[in-house]
Structures are given as C-alpha cells and as structure tokens.
Design an enzyme around this catalytic site. Sequence first.
Site, PDB file in Angstrom:
ATOM      1  N   HIS A 129      52.463  28.577  46.456  1.00  0.00           N
ATOM      2  CA  HIS A 129      52.234  27.740  45.266  1.00  0.00           C
ATOM      3  C   HIS A 129      50.770  27.906  44.849  1.00  0.00           C
ATOM      4  CE1 HIS A 129      52.904  24.788  42.312  1.00  0.00           C
ATOM      5  NE2 HIS A 129      53.116  23.711  43.037  1.00  0.00           N
ATOM      6  N   ASP A 224      52.150  17.192  52.502  1.00  0.00           N
ATOM      7  CA  ASP A 224      53.210  17.498  51.534  1.00  0.00           C
ATOM      8  C   ASP A 224      54.535  17.082  52.162  1.00  0.00           C
ATOM      9  OD1 ASP A 224      54.686  18.505  49.383  1.00  0.00           O
ATOM     10  OD2 ASP A 224      54.537  20.600  50.030  1.00  0.00           O
ATOM     11  N   CYS A 265      50.124  17.227  47.034  1.00  0.00           N
ATOM     12  CA  CYS A 265      50.456  17.934  45.794  1.00  0.00           C
ATOM     13  C   CYS A 265      51.429  17.126  44.930  1.00  0.00           C
ATOM     14  CB  CYS A 265      51.044  19.299  46.120  1.00  0.00           C
ATOM     15  SG  CYS A 265      52.505  19.208  47.166  1.00  0.00           S
ATOM     16  N   ARG A 293      45.645  19.624  37.712  1.00  0.00           N
ATOM     17  CA  ARG A 293      46.592  20.730  37.500  1.00  0.00           C
ATOM     18  C   ARG A 293      46.482  21.240  36.066  1.00  0.00           C
ATOM     19  NH1 ARG A 293      51.154  21.488  40.535  1.00  0.00           N
ATOM     20  NH2 ARG A 293      51.272  23.401  39.325  1.00  0.00           N
TER      21      ARG A 293
HETATM   22  N1   CP Z   1      52.918  19.603  42.667  1.00  0.00           N
HETATM   23  C1   CP Z   1      53.881  20.122  41.875  1.00  0.00           C
HETATM   24  O1   CP Z   1      53.992  21.341  41.700  1.00  0.00           O
HETATM   25  O2   CP Z   1      54.695  19.197  41.306  1.00  0.00           O
HETATM   26  P1   CP Z   1      56.026  19.490  40.462  1.00  0.00           P
HETATM   27  O3   CP Z   1      57.051  19.991  41.452  1.00  0.00           O
HETATM   28  O4   CP Z   1      56.388  18.191  39.853  1.00  0.00           O
HETATM   29  O5   CP Z   1      55.713  20.554  39.443  1.00  0.00           O
HETATM   30  N1  NVA Z   2      56.610  22.037  49.176  1.00  0.00           N
HETATM   31  C1  NVA Z   2      57.138  21.367  48.014  1.00  0.00           C
HETATM   32  C2  NVA Z   2      56.137  21.379  46.915  1.00  0.00           C
HETATM   33  C3  NVA Z   2      56.553  20.704  45.646  1.00  0.00           C
HETATM   34  C4  NVA Z   2      55.502  20.796  44.578  1.00  0.00           C
HETATM   35  C5  NVA Z   2      58.420  22.039  47.589  1.00  0.00           C
HETATM   36  O1  NVA Z   2      58.489  23.264  47.599  1.00  0.00           O
HETATM   37  O2  NVA Z   2      59.386  21.326  47.260  1.00  0.00           O
END
Ligand code: CP
Ligand code: NVA
Length: 306
Positions: A129, A224, A265, A293
Amino acid sequence: MRHLLDISDLSSDDVWQILHTAETLKAEWRQGGNAPILRGKALGMVFQKPSLRTRVSFEMAMQHLGGHALYLSPNEISLGARESVPDVARVLSRYVDAIMARTFDHQHILQLAQYSRVPVINGLSDFSHPCQALSDLFTIYEKYGRLAGLKLAYVGDGNNVAVSLAQASAKVGMSIAIASPPGFSVAPQVGAAAAAEASKQGADVVLTTDPQAAVSGADVIYTDTWTSMGQEAEAVRRRQVFPPFQVNEALVEASGNDDVIVMHCLPAHRGEEITDAVADGPHSALWDQAENRMHCQKAILALLMT
Ligand code: CP
Ligand code: NVA
C-alpha cells in the site's frame, strides 16, 4: 518515476520529492486553493475492494488540481473476469491520463502498468500500500520535522501496510520494529531487503514477536486491522491470535515516550487492534493522518501527470 507500483521501485530522492511536493501543495491548498495544474486531465480509478480514504482523497485531489476522477466500482469492470487485465489496461489507458487501481493480486497492478500507455498507481494490493506509507511518512515528518533517526513500531499483522512502511522507512533512514504473532510476520525476504536499504541510511529493521520490545523507545506506534480485505474467512482464527498485539494504553505507556504518536491507516476495528482510549486519546494522530492522504495523493498525481 513513470508509475507508482511499490516503494521498492523508488529512490530516496523520489520519496523526498513526493514529501516536499505534498508539503507545498498542502500549504497552497490552505492558503485558498491549488493551482489547476491537472486541468483537462482524468484519473481512472479501478477498485476491486471497498475504500473510503483512497477513493475520496484521490477524487478530491483531482478536483482540487483542476482535473477529473472516474470511479469504476468492483462490479463495473470485474478486472480479470469480464475482461483480461491487459485488455482493461489497453482500453482504459486510451481514455484517461492515469490509472489508480486497488486489487487483490499484486500481479494485476504490475500487469496494468505493463499494458497501460499512462502512469499506473497502486491504490493497495494484497502485497503493498505505497500511497498509504508515503502519506504516513509525510504525517510523521510534519509532526517531528525530520524522519532520519526516528523509530516506528508497527504492532500487528505483517500485511500490505506493514510491508510498505518497512520499505518506506528504510528509504528515509527511519528505523522500524515490526511485532507480529508467529506466522503473521512480513515475509523474511521483504524484511531483509528493507534492512539492507535501511543500513545504508544508518537505520534498522527488526522483525519480532514481542510488542513491548518493539514499542520501547518508539516515536511512532502504528497498527492496522488483524484481518485485511480478502482474508475474511480467517477472521475468527485471527481474533484468537492477535489480542496480545492490541495497541492499548498499557502498550503506549510501554514506549516510555510521553510524546509518542499513534497511527492507524484506518478503517479501525475499535476494541480489536486499537482501543477507543488510544484512538481518541492524546497520542492519536489518526485524523491528521487520514487528511494527509489527500495532500500526498496530490503530490503523486502532480509528479506522475505533469
Ligand atoms: N487507509 C485506506 O487505504 O483506507 P480505505 O481502504 O478506506 O481507502
Ligand atoms: N491492511 C488493510 C488496509 C486497509 C486500508 C487491508 O488490506 O484491508
């Protein structure tokens, strides 16, 4: 920088260029609005998974910079099912000026880039990410005025966010300790690659199973979800394994740092990986982090599309 697929593709200079551009664009926006540097340009946003922050921050970033964003929901394109990934890339890149995609399979991000005529941005894959981690560096930089020499402790699943944070920290000389339950660590080869990069900058990467050791002396504590999108079938088992890795007041205290900041996040699963007291408490940087972001997305778009 032609695409933004993974932080491992970026140089330290690329990372700093993104952070400084984000700083400039955030200041400009606060002073009354951004110049329309993307006027007439369009971003195609392909989502295989849900999103609040990534979708809205990219869409508003495009709008603030004078451009347009097109949201393509999971049902709309059915990437790889209704149509092959290369064909989607070939067609979509004839219509838009850049593509941002959120996929399950990281290979699909790489394939989009391979067959696209325009820049491709990874808006989260099962592997990484990068937009999140770049924006998080920006938030930490805003709070501390520096990155080199700081220590980030990531407590929780060794997932896409953990991978990008390890890669990103290494690029800027910030040390990172990642505490995960046995079997849920980031892949050893990812840790080793980040450690090799970090050592060039005098920083280190530690993978551990001990959350207290990880947070000791930390400037930032990060967590997370225990169950990422796509792993829902494992949620029950994960809820049994992860409770010792909850970021709660006791763990924040174990940092020994009265000024430590806590990041996530989002979306947060309150009462699981983070408690209400911490998410809403004095150390929380969660909402500035979420706002950033958008500013960091602007920097990425500006650098790839102009
Ligand atoms: N942190 C993040 O990427 O959030 P979303 O999944 O809501 O885009
Ligand atoms: N690790 C999480 C991040 C979400 C922004 C996922 O992949 O669902």
